[in-house]
Design a protein around this motif. Structure first.
Motif: not given
Ligand code: 13P
Ligand code: SF4
Length: 306
Positions: A232-257
Protein backbone atom coordinates in the motif's frame (compact mmCIF):
# COMPACT_ATOMS: atom_id res chain seq x y z
CA UNK A 1 -8.91 5.24 -32.93
CA UNK A 2 -6.26 3.36 -30.98
CA UNK A 3 -5.56 1.17 -34.01
CA UNK A 4 -5.54 4.20 -36.32
CA UNK A 5 -2.90 5.84 -34.16
CA UNK A 6 -0.76 2.68 -34.21
CA UNK A 7 -1.08 2.49 -38.02
CA UNK A 8 -0.27 6.17 -38.57
CA UNK A 9 2.78 5.96 -36.30
CA UNK A 10 4.19 3.20 -38.49
CA UNK A 11 3.36 4.93 -41.79
CA UNK A 12 4.79 8.25 -40.71
CA UNK A 13 7.86 7.01 -38.82
CA UNK A 14 6.53 8.72 -35.70
CA UNK A 15 6.69 8.16 -31.95
CA UNK A 16 4.32 9.25 -29.21
CA UNK A 17 6.03 10.30 -25.99
CA UNK A 18 3.74 10.65 -22.96
CA UNK A 19 4.30 12.05 -19.48
CA UNK A 20 3.28 9.94 -16.46
CA UNK A 21 0.33 12.30 -15.77
CA UNK A 22 -1.34 11.73 -19.13
CA UNK A 23 -4.80 10.15 -19.45
CA UNK A 24 -4.81 6.32 -19.43
CA UNK A 25 -5.81 6.02 -23.11
CA UNK A 26 -2.96 8.33 -24.10
CA UNK A 27 -0.45 6.34 -22.02
CA UNK A 28 -1.73 3.16 -23.71
CA UNK A 29 -0.91 4.47 -27.17
CA UNK A 30 2.52 5.87 -26.28
CA UNK A 31 5.83 4.35 -27.34
CA UNK A 32 7.46 5.77 -24.25
CA UNK A 33 6.05 6.98 -20.91
CA UNK A 34 8.21 8.74 -18.39
CA UNK A 35 9.16 11.68 -16.20
CA UNK A 36 10.64 14.92 -17.52
CA UNK A 37 14.19 13.56 -17.51
CA UNK A 38 13.47 10.29 -19.25
CA UNK A 39 11.21 11.97 -21.80
CA UNK A 40 13.97 14.40 -22.74
CA UNK A 41 16.40 11.47 -23.06
CA UNK A 42 13.87 9.61 -25.23
CA UNK A 43 13.38 12.73 -27.37
CA UNK A 44 17.13 13.03 -27.81
CA UNK A 45 17.60 9.38 -28.76
CA UNK A 46 14.62 8.59 -30.95
CA UNK A 47 15.39 7.75 -34.60
CA UNK A 48 11.80 8.72 -35.58
CA UNK A 49 11.10 11.58 -38.01
CA UNK A 50 8.06 12.90 -36.15
CA UNK A 51 7.65 13.25 -32.37
CA UNK A 52 4.13 13.67 -30.97
CA UNK A 53 4.59 15.02 -27.48
CA UNK A 54 1.74 14.14 -25.14
CA UNK A 55 2.65 16.39 -22.25
CA UNK A 56 2.82 20.12 -21.65
CA UNK A 57 4.39 22.80 -23.82
CA UNK A 58 7.72 23.23 -22.01
CA UNK A 59 8.34 19.48 -22.43
CA UNK A 60 7.60 19.54 -26.17
CA UNK A 61 9.82 22.62 -26.44
CA UNK A 62 12.67 20.71 -24.74
CA UNK A 63 12.18 17.89 -27.27
CA UNK A 64 12.35 20.46 -30.11
CA UNK A 65 15.52 22.01 -28.67
CA UNK A 66 17.17 18.57 -28.58
CA UNK A 67 15.96 17.59 -32.07
CA UNK A 68 16.44 20.54 -34.42
CA UNK A 69 16.29 18.22 -37.45
CA UNK A 70 13.03 16.50 -36.41
CA UNK A 71 9.43 17.65 -36.39
CA UNK A 72 7.95 17.94 -32.89
CA UNK A 73 4.20 18.43 -32.52
CA UNK A 74 1.96 18.94 -29.50
CA UNK A 75 -1.70 17.81 -29.60
CA UNK A 76 -3.05 20.89 -27.74
CA UNK A 77 -1.37 24.29 -27.72
CA UNK A 78 -3.12 25.22 -24.48
CA UNK A 79 -1.13 22.67 -22.49
CA UNK A 80 0.72 25.15 -20.29
CA UNK A 81 2.18 24.92 -16.79
CA UNK A 82 1.53 27.26 -13.84
CA UNK A 83 5.05 26.70 -12.56
CA UNK A 84 6.84 27.44 -15.85
CA UNK A 85 4.70 30.58 -16.28
CA UNK A 86 5.79 32.00 -12.92
CA UNK A 87 9.20 33.15 -14.18
CA UNK A 88 9.90 36.76 -15.16
CA UNK A 89 12.86 36.61 -17.55
CA UNK A 90 13.85 40.24 -16.93
CA UNK A 91 14.33 39.52 -13.21
CA UNK A 92 16.56 36.56 -14.03
CA UNK A 93 18.67 38.80 -16.30
CA UNK A 94 18.98 41.35 -13.47
CA UNK A 95 20.09 38.63 -11.03
CA UNK A 96 22.79 37.58 -13.49
CA UNK A 97 24.02 41.18 -13.80
CA UNK A 98 24.14 41.60 -10.02
CA UNK A 99 25.87 38.22 -9.52
CA UNK A 100 28.57 37.86 -12.20
CA UNK A 101 29.94 34.86 -10.29
CA UNK A 102 26.46 33.38 -9.82
CA UNK A 103 25.07 30.13 -11.18
CA UNK A 104 21.47 29.81 -12.40
CA UNK A 105 19.96 26.35 -12.03
CA UNK A 106 16.57 25.96 -13.68
CA UNK A 107 14.14 23.16 -13.15
CA UNK A 108 13.13 21.62 -16.47
CA UNK A 109 9.63 23.14 -15.93
CA UNK A 110 10.70 26.40 -17.60
CA UNK A 111 10.33 27.84 -21.07
CA UNK A 112 13.20 28.05 -23.51
CA UNK A 113 14.02 31.74 -22.86
CA UNK A 114 14.68 30.87 -19.20
CA UNK A 115 16.68 27.75 -20.05
CA UNK A 116 18.79 29.88 -22.39
CA UNK A 117 19.68 32.15 -19.45
CA UNK A 118 20.59 29.20 -17.22
CA UNK A 119 23.86 27.44 -16.52
CA UNK A 120 22.15 24.16 -15.74
CA UNK A 121 18.76 22.63 -16.33
CA UNK A 122 17.77 19.97 -13.81
CA UNK A 123 14.89 17.67 -12.92
CA UNK A 124 13.84 16.39 -9.51
CA UNK A 125 15.84 13.23 -10.30
CA UNK A 126 19.21 15.01 -10.58
CA UNK A 127 18.84 18.45 -8.89
CA UNK A 128 20.74 17.43 -5.73
CA UNK A 129 23.75 16.13 -7.68
CA UNK A 130 23.87 19.25 -9.85
CA UNK A 131 23.64 21.83 -7.05
CA UNK A 132 26.13 19.82 -4.95
CA UNK A 133 28.67 20.05 -7.79
CA UNK A 134 28.68 23.88 -7.71
CA UNK A 135 31.50 25.34 -5.56
CA UNK A 136 30.11 26.66 -2.25
CA UNK A 137 31.55 30.15 -2.77
CA UNK A 138 29.39 30.73 -5.84
CA UNK A 139 25.87 32.10 -5.31
CA UNK A 140 23.12 29.90 -6.75
CA UNK A 141 19.70 30.99 -8.00
CA UNK A 142 17.30 28.06 -8.19
CA UNK A 143 14.08 28.49 -10.11
CA UNK A 144 11.13 28.37 -10.39
CA UNK A 145 9.83 25.90 -7.75
CA UNK A 146 10.15 27.15 -4.17
CA UNK A 147 9.30 23.79 -2.59
CA UNK A 148 11.87 21.92 -4.66
CA UNK A 149 14.35 24.72 -3.88
CA UNK A 150 13.69 24.40 -0.13
CA UNK A 151 14.11 20.65 -0.40
CA UNK A 152 17.51 21.05 -2.11
CA UNK A 153 18.69 23.64 0.44
CA UNK A 154 17.61 21.41 3.37
CA UNK A 155 19.12 18.23 1.93
CA UNK A 156 22.45 19.86 1.07
CA UNK A 157 22.58 22.21 4.09
CA UNK A 158 23.33 25.06 1.71
CA UNK A 159 21.94 28.56 1.32
CA UNK A 160 20.62 29.18 -2.16
CA UNK A 161 18.40 31.89 -3.59
CA UNK A 162 15.01 30.45 -4.45
CA UNK A 163 12.44 31.76 -6.91
CA UNK A 164 8.98 32.21 -5.40
CA UNK A 165 7.08 29.92 -7.80
CA UNK A 166 4.90 26.88 -7.28
CA UNK A 167 2.87 24.31 -9.17
CA UNK A 168 -0.80 24.85 -8.31
CA UNK A 169 -1.39 21.07 -8.32
CA UNK A 170 1.47 20.11 -5.99
CA UNK A 171 0.78 23.15 -3.78
CA UNK A 172 -2.40 21.34 -2.67
CA UNK A 173 -0.29 18.53 -1.23
CA UNK A 174 0.35 20.17 2.12
CA UNK A 175 1.52 18.56 5.38
CA UNK A 176 -2.05 18.35 6.83
CA UNK A 177 -3.37 16.86 3.56
CA UNK A 178 -0.76 14.11 3.54
CA UNK A 179 -1.04 13.53 7.30
CA UNK A 180 -4.79 12.94 7.02
CA UNK A 181 -4.08 10.05 4.65
CA UNK A 182 -1.19 8.77 6.78
CA UNK A 183 -3.50 8.52 9.82
CA UNK A 184 -6.08 6.61 7.78
CA UNK A 185 -3.56 4.17 6.29
CA UNK A 186 -0.88 3.49 8.90
CA UNK A 187 0.55 0.53 6.94
CA UNK A 188 1.17 2.54 3.76
CA UNK A 189 4.50 3.82 2.49
CA UNK A 190 4.48 7.55 1.67
CA UNK A 191 5.84 8.70 -1.70
CA UNK A 192 6.29 12.45 -2.06
CA UNK A 193 7.21 14.47 -5.14
CA UNK A 194 9.59 17.26 -4.08
CA UNK A 195 7.33 19.84 -5.80
CA UNK A 196 4.72 19.21 -3.08
CA UNK A 197 3.50 22.02 -0.83
CA UNK A 198 4.60 20.16 2.31
CA UNK A 199 8.17 21.08 1.33
CA UNK A 200 10.71 20.78 4.10
CA UNK A 201 7.99 20.07 6.71
CA UNK A 202 7.64 16.60 5.17
CA UNK A 203 11.37 16.16 5.36
CA UNK A 204 11.78 17.36 8.96
CA UNK A 205 8.44 16.76 10.71
CA UNK A 206 7.19 13.43 9.36
CA UNK A 207 10.13 11.36 10.68
CA UNK A 208 9.24 12.63 14.19
CA UNK A 209 5.87 10.88 13.73
CA UNK A 210 7.53 7.67 12.64
CA UNK A 211 6.80 8.30 8.94
CA UNK A 212 9.73 8.13 6.53
CA UNK A 213 8.49 9.61 3.25
CA UNK A 214 10.43 8.79 0.09
CA UNK A 215 11.12 11.87 -2.05
CA UNK A 216 11.02 10.80 -5.68
CA UNK A 217 10.41 12.06 -9.20
CA UNK A 218 7.44 10.44 -10.94
CA UNK A 219 9.73 7.87 -12.60
CA UNK A 220 11.41 7.23 -9.25
CA UNK A 221 7.96 6.52 -7.77
CA UNK A 222 7.08 3.98 -10.47
CA UNK A 223 10.41 2.20 -10.03
CA UNK A 224 10.02 2.25 -6.25
CA UNK A 225 6.57 0.59 -6.16
CA UNK A 226 7.81 -2.08 -8.57
CA UNK A 227 10.62 -3.19 -6.29
CA UNK A 228 9.11 -2.51 -2.83
CA UNK A 229 7.55 -5.47 -0.98
CA UNK A 230 4.91 -3.09 0.48
CA UNK A 231 1.31 -3.54 -0.58
CA UNK A 232 0.00 0.00 0.00
CA UNK A 233 1.29 3.45 -0.95
CA UNK A 234 0.15 7.02 -0.36
CA UNK A 235 1.03 8.86 -3.56
CA UNK A 236 1.68 12.59 -3.17
CA UNK A 237 1.77 13.86 -6.75
CA UNK A 238 -0.63 14.29 -9.68
CA UNK A 239 -3.06 11.38 -9.64
CA UNK A 240 -2.51 10.35 -13.30
CA UNK A 241 0.60 8.42 -12.31
CA UNK A 242 -1.50 5.83 -10.46
CA UNK A 243 -2.65 4.32 -13.75
CA UNK A 244 0.93 3.49 -14.70
CA UNK A 245 1.74 2.22 -11.19
CA UNK A 246 -1.26 -0.12 -11.20
CA UNK A 247 -0.32 -1.42 -14.64
CA UNK A 248 3.38 -1.98 -13.94
CA UNK A 249 3.08 -3.05 -10.28
CA UNK A 250 -0.39 -4.62 -10.07
CA UNK A 251 -2.03 -6.09 -6.98
CA UNK A 252 -1.13 -3.16 -4.70
CA UNK A 253 -3.16 -0.25 -3.31
CA UNK A 254 -2.34 3.26 -4.46
CA UNK A 255 -3.96 6.01 -2.42
CA UNK A 256 -3.83 9.56 -3.83
CA UNK A 257 -2.69 12.01 -1.12
CA UNK A 258 -5.28 14.41 -2.58
CA UNK A 259 -7.94 13.28 -5.05
CA UNK A 260 -8.08 16.76 -6.58
CA UNK A 261 -4.35 16.86 -7.40
CA UNK A 262 -5.16 16.80 -11.10
CA UNK A 263 -3.31 18.91 -13.68
CA UNK A 264 -5.86 20.29 -16.11
CA UNK A 265 -3.07 21.16 -18.57
CA UNK A 266 -1.90 17.55 -18.73
CA UNK A 267 -5.49 16.34 -19.16
CA UNK A 268 -6.07 18.56 -22.22
CA UNK A 269 -4.46 15.86 -24.34
CA UNK A 270 -7.00 13.23 -25.42
CA UNK A 271 -6.63 10.22 -27.71
CA UNK A 272 -8.60 12.11 -30.39
CA UNK A 273 -6.16 15.02 -30.22
CA UNK A 274 -3.17 12.65 -30.42
CA UNK A 275 -4.72 11.12 -33.55
CA UNK A 276 -5.35 14.54 -35.14
CA UNK A 277 -1.87 15.71 -34.21
CA UNK A 278 -0.31 12.68 -35.87
CA UNK A 279 -2.55 12.81 -38.95
CA UNK A 280 -2.19 16.56 -39.64
CA UNK A 281 1.26 16.99 -38.05
CA UNK A 282 0.02 19.81 -35.82
CA UNK A 283 0.81 21.83 -33.76
CA UNK A 284 4.46 22.26 -34.68
CA UNK A 285 6.70 23.36 -31.81
CA UNK A 286 9.55 25.47 -33.10
CA UNK A 287 12.18 27.36 -31.16
CA UNK A 288 14.32 30.30 -32.40
CA UNK A 289 17.80 28.98 -33.23
CA UNK A 290 19.85 31.23 -30.96
CA UNK A 291 17.66 30.47 -27.92
CA UNK A 292 17.68 26.76 -28.76
CA UNK A 293 21.47 26.65 -28.94
CA UNK A 294 21.92 28.33 -25.55
CA UNK A 295 19.20 26.23 -23.93
CA UNK A 296 20.72 23.04 -25.36
CA UNK A 297 24.02 23.78 -23.59
CA UNK A 298 22.27 23.98 -20.21
CA UNK A 299 20.32 20.77 -20.92
CA UNK A 300 23.44 18.92 -22.10
CA UNK A 301 25.20 19.94 -18.87
CA UNK A 302 22.37 18.19 -17.02
CA UNK A 303 22.87 15.01 -19.06
CA UNK A 304 26.44 14.83 -17.76
CA UNK A 305 24.89 14.07 -14.36
CA UNK A 306 22.66 11.23 -15.57
P1 13P B 1 8.65 14.70 -13.08
O1 13P B 1 7.80 13.81 -13.92
O2 13P B 1 9.90 15.05 -13.77
O3 13P B 1 8.89 14.10 -11.73
O4 13P B 1 7.87 16.09 -12.88
C1 13P B 1 6.60 16.22 -12.42
C2 13P B 1 5.88 17.36 -13.03
O5 13P B 1 5.16 18.08 -12.39
C3 13P B 1 5.98 17.57 -14.45
O6 13P B 1 5.33 18.70 -14.80
FE1 SF4 C 1 3.09 22.21 -14.44
FE2 SF4 C 1 2.19 21.33 -12.12
FE3 SF4 C 1 0.97 20.58 -14.32
FE4 SF4 C 1 3.43 19.63 -13.77
S1 SF4 C 1 1.58 19.24 -12.62
S2 SF4 C 1 2.69 20.43 -15.72
S3 SF4 C 1 4.33 21.40 -12.74
S4 SF4 C 1 1.10 22.69 -13.55
Amino acid sequence: MFEEVIKLKREKNAVVLAHNYQRPEVQDVADFIGDSLNLSLAARNTPARLVVFAGVYFMAETAAVLNPQKKVVIPDLGAGCSLASSVDVEKVKKWREKNPNGVVVSYINTYVDVKALSDYVCTSANCLKIVESIPRDRPVLFLPDKYLGMYIAAKLGREIEIWDGECHVHAKLTTPAILTKVKLHRDAEVLVHPECGCGTACLLEFPKLGVEPKFLSTEGMVNYVKRSPSKRFIVATETGIIYRMAREAPGKDYIPAAEDAVCEYMKLTTLEKVYRSLRDEIYVVSVPRDLAERARLAIERMFQFT
